[in-house]
Design a protein around this motif. Structure first.
Motif, PDB file in Angstrom:
ATOM      1  N   CYS A   1       0.822  -1.317   0.009  1.00  0.00           N
ATOM      2  CA  CYS A   1      -0.046  -0.113   0.175  1.00  0.00           C
ATOM      3  C   CYS A   1       0.921   1.491   0.088  1.00  0.00           C
ATOM      4  N   ALA A   2       1.990   1.203   0.615  1.00  0.00           N
ATOM      5  CA  ALA A   2       2.813   2.375   0.792  1.00  0.00           C
ATOM      6  C   ALA A   2       3.402   2.689  -0.741  1.00  0.00           C
ATOM      7  N   LYS A   3       3.719   1.609  -1.191  1.00  0.00           N
ATOM      8  CA  LYS A   3       4.304   1.771  -2.736  1.00  0.00           C
ATOM      9  C   LYS A   3       3.128   2.295  -3.474  1.00  0.00           C
ATOM     10  N   ALA A   4       2.128   1.848  -3.235  1.00  0.00           N
ATOM     11  CA  ALA A   4       0.787   2.483  -4.073  1.00  0.00           C
ATOM     12  C   ALA A   4       0.619   3.795  -3.937  1.00  0.00           C
ATOM     13  N   GLN A   5       1.042   4.418  -2.527  1.00  0.00           N
ATOM     14  CA  GLN A   5       0.850   5.676  -2.379  1.00  0.00           C
ATOM     15  C   GLN A   5       1.803   6.591  -2.962  1.00  0.00           C
ATOM     16  N   GLY A   6       2.984   5.961  -3.354  1.00  0.00           N
ATOM     17  CA  GLY A   6       4.332   6.595  -3.891  1.00  0.00           C
ATOM     18  C   GLY A   6       5.242   6.514  -2.960  1.00  0.00           C
ATOM     19  N   ALA A   7       5.509   5.890  -1.863  1.00  0.00           N
ATOM     20  CA  ALA A   7       6.753   5.813  -1.119  1.00  0.00           C
ATOM     21  C   ALA A   7       7.800   4.665  -1.665  1.00  0.00           C
ATOM     22  N   ASP A   8       8.884   4.987  -1.607  1.00  0.00           N
ATOM     23  CA  ASP A   8      10.008   3.924  -1.815  1.00  0.00           C
ATOM     24  C   ASP A   8      11.020   3.593  -0.914  1.00  0.00           C
ATOM     25  N   ALA A   9      10.511   3.684   0.362  1.00  0.00           N
ATOM     26  CA  ALA A   9      11.211   3.126   1.504  1.00  0.00           C
ATOM     27  C   ALA A   9      10.232   3.450   2.805  1.00  0.00           C
ATOM     28  N   GLY A  10      10.693   2.732   3.813  1.00  0.00           N
ATOM     29  CA  GLY A  10       9.890   3.065   5.059  1.00  0.00           C
ATOM     30  C   GLY A  10      11.062   3.162   6.075  1.00  0.00           C
ATOM     31  N   LEU A  11      10.722   3.928   7.074  1.00  0.00           N
ATOM     32  CA  LEU A  11      11.500   4.161   8.456  1.00  0.00           C
ATOM     33  C   LEU A  11      10.909   3.509   9.558  1.00  0.00           C
ATOM     34  N   ALA A  12      11.613   2.996  10.372  1.00  0.00           N
ATOM     35  CA  ALA A  12      11.126   2.525  11.424  1.00  0.00           C
ATOM     36  C   ALA A  12      11.972   2.817  12.893  1.00  0.00           C
ATOM     37  N   HIS A  13      11.465   2.862  13.905  1.00  0.00           N
ATOM     38  CA  HIS A  13      12.277   3.010  15.289  1.00  0.00           C
ATOM     39  C   HIS A  13      11.899   1.615  15.946  1.00  0.00           C
ATOM     40  N   ILE A  14      12.907   0.913  15.909  1.00  0.00           N
ATOM     41  CA  ILE A  14      12.817  -0.386  16.537  1.00  0.00           C
ATOM     42  C   ILE A  14      13.060  -0.491  17.976  1.00  0.00           C
ATOM     43  N   TRP A  15      12.322  -1.042  18.949  1.00  0.00           N
ATOM     44  CA  TRP A  15      12.535  -1.291  20.222  1.00  0.00           C
ATOM     45  C   TRP A  15      13.643  -2.346  20.497  1.00  0.00           C
ATOM     46  N   LEU A  16      14.757  -1.984  20.911  1.00  0.00           N
ATOM     47  CA  LEU A  16      15.836  -2.953  20.918  1.00  0.00           C
ATOM     48  C   LEU A  16      15.484  -3.709  22.607  1.00  0.00           C
ATOM     49  N   ALA A  17      14.748  -3.327  23.251  1.00  0.00           N
ATOM     50  CA  ALA A  17      14.552  -4.210  24.339  1.00  0.00           C
ATOM     51  C   ALA A  17      13.361  -5.067  24.408  1.00  0.00           C
ATOM     52  N   SER A  18      12.759  -5.435  23.175  1.00  0.00           N
ATOM     53  CA  SER A  18      11.905  -6.350  22.856  1.00  0.00           C
ATOM     54  C   SER A  18      12.473  -7.851  23.323  1.00  0.00           C
ATOM     55  N   PRO A  19      11.727  -8.804  23.885  1.00  0.00           N
ATOM     56  CA  PRO A  19      12.188 -10.049  24.270  1.00  0.00           C
ATOM     57  C   PRO A  19      13.049 -10.730  23.178  1.00  0.00           C
ATOM     58  N   SER A  20      14.337 -10.995  23.685  1.00  0.00           N
ATOM     59  CA  SER A  20      15.253 -11.777  22.825  1.00  0.00           C
ATOM     60  C   SER A  20      15.658 -10.831  21.535  1.00  0.00           C
ATOM     61  N   ASN A  21      15.295  -9.629  21.650  1.00  0.00           N
ATOM     62  CA  ASN A  21      15.570  -8.541  20.716  1.00  0.00           C
ATOM     63  C   ASN A  21      14.969  -9.064  19.336  1.00  0.00           C
ATOM     64  N   SER A  22      13.561  -9.590  19.666  1.00  0.00           N
ATOM     65  CA  SER A  22      12.876  -9.959  18.163  1.00  0.00           C
ATOM     66  C   SER A  22      12.346  -9.034  17.510  1.00  0.00           C
ATOM     67  N   ALA A  23      12.243  -7.908  17.808  1.00  0.00           N
ATOM     68  CA  ALA A  23      11.837  -6.809  16.899  1.00  0.00           C
ATOM     69  C   ALA A  23      13.088  -6.377  15.878  1.00  0.00           C
ATOM     70  N   PHE A  24      14.134  -6.438  16.361  1.00  0.00           N
ATOM     71  CA  PHE A  24      15.105  -6.002  15.434  1.00  0.00           C
ATOM     72  C   PHE A  24      15.380  -7.166  14.854  1.00  0.00           C
ATOM     73  N   LYS A  25      15.461  -8.357  14.933  1.00  0.00           N
ATOM     74  CA  LYS A  25      15.823  -9.690  14.115  1.00  0.00           C
ATOM     75  C   LYS A  25      14.834  -9.713  13.169  1.00  0.00           C
TER      76      LYS A  25
END
Length: 199
Positions: free
Chosen positions: A129-153
């Motif tokens: 959907c973001a591509k259809a809107q005109g985006a060519d990338a997405g930014l995120a701020h990943i929580w590095l304290a998630s269990p086993s650092n699962s969000a980053f992985k």
């Protein structure tokens, strides 16, 4: 087993369906988000604002996963025209070819259903959907304290590249907005990873 086979297996076991975020999902999204991310991570006012930021025209980049009608996962994504860079963003370090960047605000999956590909499917749908809107990338701020650092992985596995780590990313929210971090005693001191995923 292919991705399609795995996805169909998960859907059969849990009866998972996917839908663009809509107001009828708000209570389920808020309940799940606060259960996993911490009290006051989401409120009705915040989610209404995030929902409005999900659109370009009639294309909605935010999605939910449902198990027999119950919200078991969601991805909130701001359209590239609907958010502004802040001090936690470092565009000088982004690839030169990046012009239109959406913002992956948050991704949450019920702990009982994590590891089943739901988060990745939500991400694929948001990216489409973001591509259809005109985006060519997405930014995120990943929580590095998630269990086993699962969000980053998880975000790395899906193509996200680490740009920069930011200390105390959610401290302001914990001091001024009532956010209760599930891992910090007192005010939040968690580190956030600024990550970029090119489409």
């Amino acid at each position: 087993m292919t991705h399609t086979d795995t996805h169909q297996s998960v859907m059969a076991r849990f009866d998972i369906s996917y839908a663009p975020l809509a107001p009828e999902h708000f209570s389920g999204v808020i309940s799940l988000g606060n259960k996993v991310q911490g009290d006051n991570y989401l409120t009705q006012a915040l989610l209404a604002d995030y929902y409005a930021k999900s659109f370009v025209g009639d294309i909605n980049a935010s999605w939910v996963a449902l198990n027999r009608g119950k919200v078991v996962g969601f991805r909130l994504t701001f359209a590239h025209t609907q958010w502004q860079f802040d001090k936690w963003c470092t565009p000088s370090l982004w690839p030169d070819m990046i012009e239109h960047v959406c913002y992956f605000k948050c991704n949450t999956v019920d702990p009982a259903m994590q590891g089943e590909g739901i988060g990745s499917e939500l991400l694929r749908k948001s990216i489409s959907c973001a591509k259809a809107q005109g985006a060519d990338a997405g930014l995120a701020h990943i929580w590095l304290a998630s269990p086993s650092n699962s969000a980053f992985k998880y975000f790395t596995k899906n193509g996200g590249q680490l740009i920069k780590k930011h200390a105390n990313k959610w401290r302001y929210a914990s001091i001024h907005e009532g956010y209760d971090c599930p891992v910090c005693s007192g005010y939040c001191e968690c580190e956030g990873a600024e990550m970029l995923l090119s489409f």
